[in-house]
Each structure stands twice: as structure tokens, then as C-alpha cells.
Scaffold this active site. Sequence first.
Site, PDB file in Angstrom:
ATOM      1  N   LYS A  16       5.637  34.845  20.984  1.00 36.93           N
ATOM      2  CA  LYS A  16       5.881  33.407  20.877  1.00 36.93           C
ATOM      3  C   LYS A  16       5.853  32.937  19.424  1.00 36.93           C
ATOM      4  O   LYS A  16       6.684  32.140  19.012  1.00 36.93           O
ATOM      5  CB  LYS A  16       4.852  32.627  21.701  1.00 36.93           C
ATOM      6  CG  LYS A  16       4.949  32.892  23.198  1.00 36.93           C
ATOM      7  CD  LYS A  16       4.140  31.881  24.007  1.00 36.93           C
ATOM      8  CE  LYS A  16       2.641  31.982  23.767  1.00 36.93           C
ATOM      9  NZ  LYS A  16       2.063  33.259  24.223  1.00 36.93           N
ATOM     10  N   ARG A  90      -1.879  25.034  28.432  1.00 34.18           N
ATOM     11  CA  ARG A  90      -2.317  26.291  29.025  1.00 34.18           C
ATOM     12  C   ARG A  90      -2.853  26.094  30.425  1.00 34.18           C
ATOM     13  O   ARG A  90      -3.166  27.067  31.110  1.00 34.18           O
ATOM     14  CB  ARG A  90      -3.418  26.910  28.166  1.00 34.18           C
ATOM     15  CG  ARG A  90      -2.846  27.784  27.096  1.00 34.18           C
ATOM     16  CD  ARG A  90      -3.895  28.634  26.465  1.00 34.18           C
ATOM     17  NE  ARG A  90      -3.268  29.541  25.514  1.00 34.18           N
ATOM     18  CZ  ARG A  90      -3.889  30.090  24.488  1.00 34.18           C
ATOM     19  NH1 ARG A  90      -5.167  29.834  24.298  1.00 34.18           N
ATOM     20  NH2 ARG A  90      -3.252  30.898  23.686  1.00 34.18           N
ATOM     21  N   ARG A 129      -0.730  44.210  16.094  1.00 33.92           N
ATOM     22  CA  ARG A 129      -0.601  43.043  15.217  1.00 33.92           C
ATOM     23  C   ARG A 129      -1.630  43.100  14.085  1.00 33.92           C
ATOM     24  O   ARG A 129      -2.759  43.547  14.279  1.00 33.92           O
ATOM     25  CB  ARG A 129      -0.846  41.750  16.013  1.00 33.92           C
ATOM     26  CG  ARG A 129       0.263  41.425  16.962  1.00 33.92           C
ATOM     27  CD  ARG A 129       0.381  39.951  17.215  1.00 33.92           C
ATOM     28  NE  ARG A 129      -0.869  39.332  17.661  1.00 33.92           N
ATOM     29  CZ  ARG A 129      -0.908  38.140  18.250  1.00 33.92           C
ATOM     30  NH1 ARG A 129       0.197  37.475  18.470  1.00 33.92           N
ATOM     31  NH2 ARG A 129      -2.067  37.625  18.619  1.00 33.92           N
ATOM     32  N   ARG A 162      -7.092  40.786  14.265  1.00 35.93           N
ATOM     33  CA  ARG A 162      -7.896  39.658  14.742  1.00 35.93           C
ATOM     34  C   ARG A 162      -8.838  40.125  15.834  1.00 35.93           C
ATOM     35  O   ARG A 162      -8.502  40.991  16.621  1.00 35.93           O
ATOM     36  CB  ARG A 162      -6.996  38.587  15.358  1.00 35.93           C
ATOM     37  CG  ARG A 162      -6.304  37.740  14.364  1.00 35.93           C
ATOM     38  CD  ARG A 162      -5.595  36.591  15.090  1.00 35.93           C
ATOM     39  NE  ARG A 162      -4.771  35.918  14.115  1.00 35.93           N
ATOM     40  CZ  ARG A 162      -3.477  35.657  14.274  1.00 35.93           C
ATOM     41  NH1 ARG A 162      -2.868  35.980  15.397  1.00 35.93           N
ATOM     42  NH2 ARG A 162      -2.807  35.064  13.338  1.00 35.93           N
ATOM     43  N   ARG A 173      -7.948  37.964  28.005  1.00 36.83           N
ATOM     44  CA  ARG A 173      -6.972  36.886  27.792  1.00 36.83           C
ATOM     45  C   ARG A 173      -5.849  36.951  28.822  1.00 36.83           C
ATOM     46  O   ARG A 173      -5.356  35.920  29.288  1.00 36.83           O
ATOM     47  CB  ARG A 173      -6.398  36.969  26.379  1.00 36.83           C
ATOM     48  CG  ARG A 173      -7.406  36.573  25.316  1.00 36.83           C
ATOM     49  CD  ARG A 173      -6.930  36.973  23.940  1.00 36.83           C
ATOM     50  NE  ARG A 173      -5.749  36.234  23.518  1.00 36.83           N
ATOM     51  CZ  ARG A 173      -4.947  36.632  22.530  1.00 36.83           C
ATOM     52  NH1 ARG A 173      -5.178  37.756  21.903  1.00 36.83           N
ATOM     53  NH2 ARG A 173      -3.912  35.908  22.197  1.00 36.83           N
TER      54      ARG A 173
END
Length: 223
Positions: A16, A90, A129, A162, A173
Site C-alpha cells: 500500500k 481499519r 522490508r 521495524r 497483525r
Amino acid sequence: MSELNIVLLGPPGAGKGTQAARLQEDFGLQYIATGNILRDAVRDGTELGTKAKEYMDRGDLVPDDLIIAMIKECLQHERANGFILDGFPRTERQAQALDEELEQLARTLNAALLIDVDEQAVVERLSQRRVCVKGQHNFHMAFDPPKHPDRCDVDGSRLVQRDDDRPEVIQHRLRQYREKTAPVIGYYERQGILRRVDGSRSPDEVGDQIRATLAAVRFEEQV
Ligand SMILES: [Zn+2]
């Protein structure tokens, strides 16, 4: 040309952020990413940041009231040619709050873009990432690798993973996404503004499909 207001949906790791950056550039839209706003607030130690941090550290969603207040403030700022919301809404309650706020501002949501990918692909993607410690520049070891494996191309600072990209946090998540965000998809489907995009393809192909989708949205509105 009327403004273009978009909600970006999809599981964490669907790309996204990457697509939003392209949209921001191609259409001149204001990019409102709750993840970035929250991270800045945490880094700066603001009241919101301190409250939000304890939820984020556990990989939990930040409570609706905190997030809604934050988004309202963003939407009242100067509008570009429209906005892209990333990371919000969300929950169905957040989606309703967004509709109410937009109505008050006499604005409308043009599309909810769902970037669809399967969960195994998400885990593989997120674990690759990296973000730089200085300017929060994003890289992906497969799709958007830095020139040097552990240095930011932009400012030369160190690249790290992260906390919320660790595998166990990713699983958590994804569970939260399934339980809470799935109803948001149904919410926009009922409104007739949900548009699905195949997120399993390369970022360039996904970007092309999004541009074609939005062109169609614009066209339908003019008819
Ligand atoms: Zn950087």
C-alpha cells in the site's frame, strides 16, 4: 476536475505504501498514512504518540478514538487534488466516522481500493522490508533494494527492520486484519465503491492496474 478521494485497503505488506507514493505523485493527492503519522508522534514524544506507543509495541491496533481524532485534523488541512488514506479506516466504526466527517466537509469518497494478496506472500514480503533510521525511507530487499545492503540511498543512514515487521508480529497483525478490517471491505462493497486490484503482481503492474481502475472511476462519475 473534481477531487479524487481514495481509501487504500489490503493486508499489511500488500504494498500500500509503495502504491500510495505513486498515486501521490501521479495525481497530486495528499497522502494521509496513519502509520507514518503515528511513528512521527511516537518519535517526537507527543501526547498522542505516548498513548499510541503502548498499543503499537504489542502489535495491537491503536484505539478508534485516538485515530479518528487524528484523521479529522488531517482532513481539515489544505486539500490538494484529493487524498489517499492508508491505514485508515481499519474498523467498520472508523469507516462510519470517516463518512460522517466527509459529509460535514461536503466531500465524498470516490473509491476504496483493495490490494489483494495471500497471507504467505505477505509474510515473505514484510520480512524483507527495511527502513532507514534517519529519514524513514523505505526499501524492499526484493522489489526496491538499496544500492548498498544496509545503507539508505537517500541519506546514507543505517537500514533496520521495524519491530512490527518481525514474523511473530506479522502473524498477529494478519490476525487483526482478518478479524477487524475484513468488515470494512464489506462496508465499501455495499456502498458500491470497492475496487479490487491483484496485489500478487509486480509493483509496476499493480500501479498500472490502479491507474486504469481510477480512470474508470472518473469516467463513470462523468457519465
Ligand atoms: Zn533515509
